[in-house]
Scaffold this motif. Structure first.
Motif, PDB file in Angstrom:
ATOM      1  N   GLY A  97     -19.721 -32.165 -36.516  1.00 55.78           N
ATOM      2  CA  GLY A  97     -20.629 -31.507 -37.139  1.00 55.78           C
ATOM      3  C   GLY A  97     -22.049 -31.668 -36.728  1.00 55.78           C
ATOM      4  N   ALA A  98     -22.291 -32.532 -35.673  1.00 57.92           N
ATOM      5  CA  ALA A  98     -23.454 -32.883 -34.979  1.00 57.92           C
ATOM      6  C   ALA A  98     -23.761 -31.575 -33.962  1.00 57.92           C
ATOM      7  N   LYS A  99     -25.185 -31.263 -34.310  1.00 54.39           N
ATOM      8  CA  LYS A  99     -25.749 -30.261 -33.269  1.00 54.39           C
ATOM      9  C   LYS A  99     -26.126 -31.160 -32.062  1.00 54.39           C
ATOM     10  N   THR A 100     -25.506 -30.711 -30.943  1.00 52.22           N
ATOM     11  CA  THR A 100     -25.241 -31.544 -29.764  1.00 52.22           C
ATOM     12  C   THR A 100     -25.649 -30.703 -28.339  1.00 52.22           C
ATOM     13  N   PHE A 119     -17.645 -24.544 -21.162  1.00 48.81           N
ATOM     14  CA  PHE A 119     -16.795 -25.132 -22.389  1.00 48.81           C
ATOM     15  C   PHE A 119     -17.776 -25.379 -23.385  1.00 48.81           C
ATOM     16  N   ALA A 120     -18.884 -26.175 -23.331  1.00 47.36           N
ATOM     17  CA  ALA A 120     -19.740 -26.698 -24.229  1.00 47.36           C
ATOM     18  C   ALA A 120     -20.148 -25.438 -25.057  1.00 47.36           C
ATOM     19  N   GLU A 121     -20.557 -24.441 -24.138  1.00 46.91           N
ATOM     20  CA  GLU A 121     -21.272 -23.101 -24.933  1.00 46.91           C
ATOM     21  C   GLU A 121     -19.971 -22.654 -26.094  1.00 46.91           C
ATOM     22  N   PHE A 126     -25.391 -26.957 -29.075  1.00 47.77           N
ATOM     23  CA  PHE A 126     -26.771 -26.445 -29.392  1.00 47.77           C
ATOM     24  C   PHE A 126     -27.359 -26.179 -28.193  1.00 47.77           C
ATOM     25  N   GLY A 127     -27.085 -27.027 -27.183  1.00 49.61           N
ATOM     26  CA  GLY A 127     -27.816 -26.890 -26.015  1.00 49.61           C
ATOM     27  C   GLY A 127     -26.973 -27.575 -24.680  1.00 49.61           C
ATOM     28  N   ARG A 165     -26.866 -18.837 -22.815  1.00 46.53           N
ATOM     29  CA  ARG A 165     -27.876 -18.201 -23.721  1.00 46.53           C
ATOM     30  C   ARG A 165     -28.533 -19.356 -24.505  1.00 46.53           C
ATOM     31  N   LEU A 166     -27.964 -20.804 -24.202  1.00 41.50           N
ATOM     32  CA  LEU A 166     -28.283 -21.945 -25.040  1.00 41.50           C
ATOM     33  C   LEU A 166     -29.651 -22.562 -24.295  1.00 41.50           C
TER      34      LEU A 166
END
Ligand SMILES: Cc1cc2nc3c(=O)[nH]c(=O)nc-3n(C[C@H](O)[C@H](O)[C@H](O)COP(=O)(O)O)c2cc1C
Length: 305
Positions: A97-100, A119-121, A126-127, A165-166
């Motif tokens: 749940g962390a904005k990471t 993958f992260a996006e 979050f970024g 877009r992050l």
């Protein structure tokens, strides 16, 4: 007199930070509010977790140390960072749940960089970003756990920025030149850092912050600082010198190793309490107001190690 050479940037940084002193301003003061708005979100404090990697599970626990501190970040409402890892672990970090923000290594393998960023996006980061200060090793280009690193050019960084877009973070900026390049390339935030002392004689991030802040005036780039941050007073000094936020580092590890998520929550809670106390004692009600008016800085020329 015996002469001595001190090349350890961690030592130099600690000495510099400890030589910055504070003036009190108590009359008409109030209990300060530590919340901060950054990247269009409100956080409980201008304090972030470090981009760590390779923290194993504690004995008898299901989560790795990385997931444990990420869970703490989620529960506290602070921006979370992680470093080198494969995609399956990153998915588990997001599940806390962390904005990471995922800091991807400067791999020579361009495909791996693109894969980890994509993958992260898709996983809900979050970024994303890159630690550009982990390119060189003592024998040339570095190899980290079997992975070859490579120089990143301005054109490559621009492509990374444009591919998402992050918000894009560049970690490991320690000069006005790199900071201005990041601004020109459309980077959202820089992390002013020497990556716990990779470069001998590296300038303390807090010493170079005011120059970087001045150079980026009017540019839409947030400034985060790390290295040696372990208390609310450290965070306060970073903000007073021009940072928008600061990230703790190895200072967090004893609490994490002893008590996992609860330990990190207690540690960061203590950092927040000291920040509130120092802000209140120096007459700042809100984080956005903090400036250098209460700092007593050492004279650079006479900064004695
Ligand atoms: C165990 C460990 C793992 C780290 N892994 C990464 C990483 O993968 N990527 C990265 O950008 N920084 C990494 N760092 C560096 C931290 O993000 C941070 O820049 C540094 O620890 C700050 O210095 P300090 O510990 O003195 O506060 C790591 C640091 C440690 C101690």
């Amino acid at each position: 007199m015996e002469s001595r050479r001190i090349s350890d940037a961690n030592y130099i940084t600690a000495r510099y930070m400890d030589s910055i002193l504070l003036r009190e301003r108590l009359i008409d003061s109030v209990v300060a509010d530590t919340s901060v708005t950054l990247f269009d979100e409100t956080w409980s404090m201008p304090v972030m977790t470090p981009a760590f990697s390779h923290l194993p599970k504690r004995e008898g626990h299901a989560m790795t140390g990385l997931e444990e501190y990420s869970a703490a970040a989620a529960q506290l409402g602070v921006l979370n960072f992680v470093g080198m890892m494969e995609n399956d672990l990153f998915a588990r970090i997001v599940a806390t749940g962390a904005k990471t923000v995922r800091i991807v290594k400067p791999y020579a393998d361009h495909g791996k960089v693109v894969d980890q960023m994509q993958f992260a996006e898709e996983a809900g980061a979050f970024g994303i970003g890159m630690d550009i200060d982990h390119i060189f090793g003592e024998q040339g280009l570095d190899v980290v756990i079997g992975e070859q690193m490579a120089v990143k050019t301005s054109a490559m960084i621009r492509k990374y920025v444009e591919s998402t877009r992050l918000p894009f973070f560049v970690k490991g900026v320690l000069s006005v030149e790199d900071a201005v390049k990041c601004a020109d390339l459309g980077v959202s935030a820089i992390i002013v850092s020497h990556h716990h002392g990779r470069l001998p004689y590296a300038v303390p991030p807090m010493m170079v912050l005011p120059e970087i802040k001045e150079a980026l005036r009017g540019r839409d780039v947030r400034i985060i600082v790390d290295c040696g941050i372990g208390s609310g007073a450290d965070v306060y000094k970073a903000l007073a010198l021009g940072a928008d936020a600061a990230a703790v580092g190895r200072s967090m590890l004893p609490s994490l190793e002893k008590d996992g998520t609860e330990g990190v929550k207690a540690f960061l809670g203590g950092v927040q309490n000291e920040l509130r106390f120092v802000m209140s004692c120096t007459g700042f009600a809100h984080v956005s107001e903090i400036d250098d008016s209460c700092l007593c800085l050492p004279q650079r020329a006479f900064f004695a190690l």
